[in-house]
Motif scaffolding. Structure first.
Motif, PDB file in Angstrom:
ATOM      1  N   VAL A 136      13.340  33.135  20.965  1.00  0.00           N
ATOM      2  CA  VAL A 136      14.705  33.445  21.408  1.00  0.00           C
ATOM      3  C   VAL A 136      15.043  32.453  22.517  1.00  0.00           C
ATOM      4  N   ASP A 174      23.557  35.719  23.746  1.00  0.00           N
ATOM      5  CA  ASP A 174      24.974  35.496  23.455  1.00  0.00           C
ATOM      6  C   ASP A 174      25.727  36.632  24.104  1.00  0.00           C
ATOM      7  N   GLY A 211      24.551  39.299  21.071  1.00  0.00           N
ATOM      8  CA  GLY A 211      23.549  38.766  20.161  1.00  0.00           C
ATOM      9  C   GLY A 211      22.575  37.871  20.890  1.00  0.00           C
ATOM     10  N   VAL A 212      21.679  37.249  20.125  1.00  0.00           N
ATOM     11  CA  VAL A 212      20.750  36.265  20.678  1.00  0.00           C
ATOM     12  C   VAL A 212      20.767  35.030  19.789  1.00  0.00           C
ATOM     13  N   TYR A 213      20.514  33.897  20.409  1.00  0.00           N
ATOM     14  CA  TYR A 213      20.324  32.654  19.676  1.00  0.00           C
ATOM     15  C   TYR A 213      18.821  32.376  19.595  1.00  0.00           C
ATOM     16  N   THR A 214      18.304  32.318  18.407  1.00  0.00           N
ATOM     17  CA  THR A 214      16.905  31.966  18.207  1.00  0.00           C
ATOM     18  C   THR A 214      16.827  30.557  17.623  1.00  0.00           C
ATOM     19  N   GLY A 264      18.307  30.691  14.221  1.00  0.00           N
ATOM     20  CA  GLY A 264      19.688  31.097  14.048  1.00  0.00           C
ATOM     21  C   GLY A 264      20.052  32.259  14.948  1.00  0.00           C
ATOM     22  N   ARG A 265      21.265  32.746  14.793  1.00  0.00           N
ATOM     23  CA  ARG A 265      21.778  33.824  15.648  1.00  0.00           C
ATOM     24  C   ARG A 265      21.546  35.182  14.997  1.00  0.00           C
ATOM     25  N   ALA A 309      23.109  39.032  15.583  1.00  0.00           N
ATOM     26  CA  ALA A 309      24.058  39.883  16.299  1.00  0.00           C
ATOM     27  C   ALA A 309      23.348  41.177  16.700  1.00  0.00           C
ATOM     28  N   ALA A 358      21.680  26.875  24.023  1.00  0.00           N
ATOM     29  CA  ALA A 358      21.228  27.611  22.841  1.00  0.00           C
ATOM     30  C   ALA A 358      20.935  26.701  21.651  1.00  0.00           C
ATOM     31  N   ASP A 359      21.546  25.527  21.645  1.00  0.00           N
ATOM     32  CA  ASP A 359      21.306  24.602  20.527  1.00  0.00           C
ATOM     33  C   ASP A 359      20.253  23.540  20.866  1.00  0.00           C
TER      34      ASP A 359
END
Length: 447
Positions: A188, A192, A200-203, A206-207, A209, A326-327
């Motif tokens: 993670v 978000d 949500g979370v950004y892993t 991917g994301r 929700a 996050a990216d």
């Protein structure tokens, strides 16, 4: 030795990333696994994301003790519950879990230590434990061939043990059987948020929700939380451990004094470790939190070996990034599994002390050595709390070397906190605000 759980192992938990769930748990140690277990049992859609391998870090690298004895009084009621859960787990998973109730015994070499045992015995009796003081003669009778100058001890016969690197993956399978989704190699990166709340979370895959997140990242928790604007005075210490070759049994339970500790293993050897010493890598967080740690340093300063810097990419290494998007590749992907080198001088001292105390066995031959990074807090108890500034965020970290034994019960507590249920245990001791509300930060009555 390559530790049994490492980045080299093929991932066991490879579910596809779901688009949405109710709760994301960050971290696949015993606390995260058992939180996911209880959340799934309660009917919530829960996804556990582990950056490396389930139980790859301290949850598999500990001594394997399941002890009520010597606990901080804030932890003790949860630990009593946890032992009850361990008993039920042993019925579900069988002998392979390694669960045995053969007692924990602390040994004293001084009157001051004996008085500390007597003081804690008062609390044990108040909580209905079977803890008893042991005379020097009783210790000698219990441990075959012992010749150490122990004045006596403290024994809790109902305390137990299990095999960590076997047990925690078993518990993870149990969480999956209850409906939890577990994903390894899935760090993670960031939360978000919208309107201040978690959405949500950004892993790295991917994301997802969700509207709730549990941070149970062990030694990595502070790094993740700081990137989200949440500061906790968490540090990490290195603890070295070894496994001996098969030796005759002198005591079936768990034993520790100030010089060494040992536990009988299912394979006929012993898990041995320094009784109180550990190593600490000085990094940026050490300077940030120095003043907060003064009380605990006064208590055991001589047991700490200070090192000038952590290895590359460790959570508090000087070169580890503190900010990322996050990216972007996060620090959690740069080092999937913490696998520190043990302090071989400390383990050699343990071999010597073992031989002096148990001369009939002699100096044990080691068949494996390893170390783990223990996430610790300045009052040696965890943070178990919601973050008021970020609705939906729950912290469950800083177990301070107590996580394996208390994991099943603490997971239930954290799951109920997430679900908004009324908690039977008093969690005041573990509140996040204790570090900002002017409270005195100090270890409580514990051993």
């Amino acid at each position: 030795m390559q530790f049994p759980i490492s980045e080299a192992n093929k991932p066991r938990f490879t579910s596809a990333l779901p688009a949405a769930c109710d709760v994301v748990v960050l971290g696949g140690g015993v606390i995260g696994v058992m939180t996911a277990w209880h959340l799934a049992e309660a009917g919530l859609r829960v996804v556990l994301c582990e950056k490396g391998r389930i139980a790859g870090e301290q949850s598999s690298r500990n001594w394997g003790w399941i002890r009520q004895q010597g606990r901080d009084l804030g932890e003790l009621p949860i630990m009593i519950e946890s032992l009850r859960i361990w008993k039920s787990l042993s019925q579900e998973f069988g002998a392979g879990l390694g669960f045995r109730q053969e007692g924990v015994m602390y040994l004293a070499r001084s009157e001051a230590e004996m008085q500390g045992f007597a003081d804690w015995l008062v609390h044990a009796k108040a909580h209905g434990l079977d803890t008893v003081m042991q005379s020097a003669g009783q210790v000698q009778a219990a441990i075959k061939g012992a010749e150490a100058s122990w004045m006596g001890g403290l024994l809790t016969p109902s305390d137990a043990r299990a095999e960590p690197w076997v047990a925690v993956p078993m518990l993870a399978e149990g969480a999956v059987a209850r409906g939890a989704v577990l994903i390894e190699d899935c760090a993670v990166r960031r939360l978000d948020r919208a309107g201040g709340r978690i959405t949500g979370v950004y892993t790295e895959k991917g994301r997802i929700a969700c509207d709730q997140v549990v941070v149970a990242g062990g030694a990595w928790s502070s790094l993740f939380l700081r990137a989200e604007g949440v500061k906790i005075p968490q540090l990490a210490v290195l603890a070295s451990v070894a496994a001996t070759e098969a030796m005759p049994e002198v005591y079936a339970g768990d034993v520790a004094d100030d010089r060494f500790a040992f536990r009988r293993r299912l394979d006929g050897g012993y898990t041995i470790a320094p009784g109180a010493s550990h190593d600490f890598f000085v990094g940026p967080d050490a300077f940030r939190h120095m003043l907060t740690y003064i009380p605990v340093l006064k208590k055991d300063f001589t047991s700490t070996k200070f090192r000038p810097a952590a290895p590359k990419d460790y959570p508090d290494a000087w070169g580890t990034k503190r900010k990322w998007q996050a990216d972007q590749t996060s620090p959690f992907e740069r080092l999937r599994v913490l696998n520190p080198s043990p302090n071989m001088k400390a383990l050699s001292d343990v071999q010597d002390n073992f031989a002096k105390a148990l001369p009939e066995l002699g100096r044990p031959k080691l068949k494996a050595v390893w170390a783990g990074m223990i996430d610790t807090m300045p009052d040696v108890v965890p943070v178990i709390d919601r973050v008021a500034a970020i609705p939906g965020l729950v912290i469950a970290t800083g177990m301070s070397g107590h996580g394996f034994g208390i994991g099943p019960g603490m997971g239930r507590v954290v799951a109920d906190l997430v679900a908004g249920k009324t908690e039977a245990h008093d969690l005041t001791r573990f509140r996040l605000s204790r570090f900002s509300d002017g409270s005195k930060i100090a270890p409580g009555p514990s051993l």
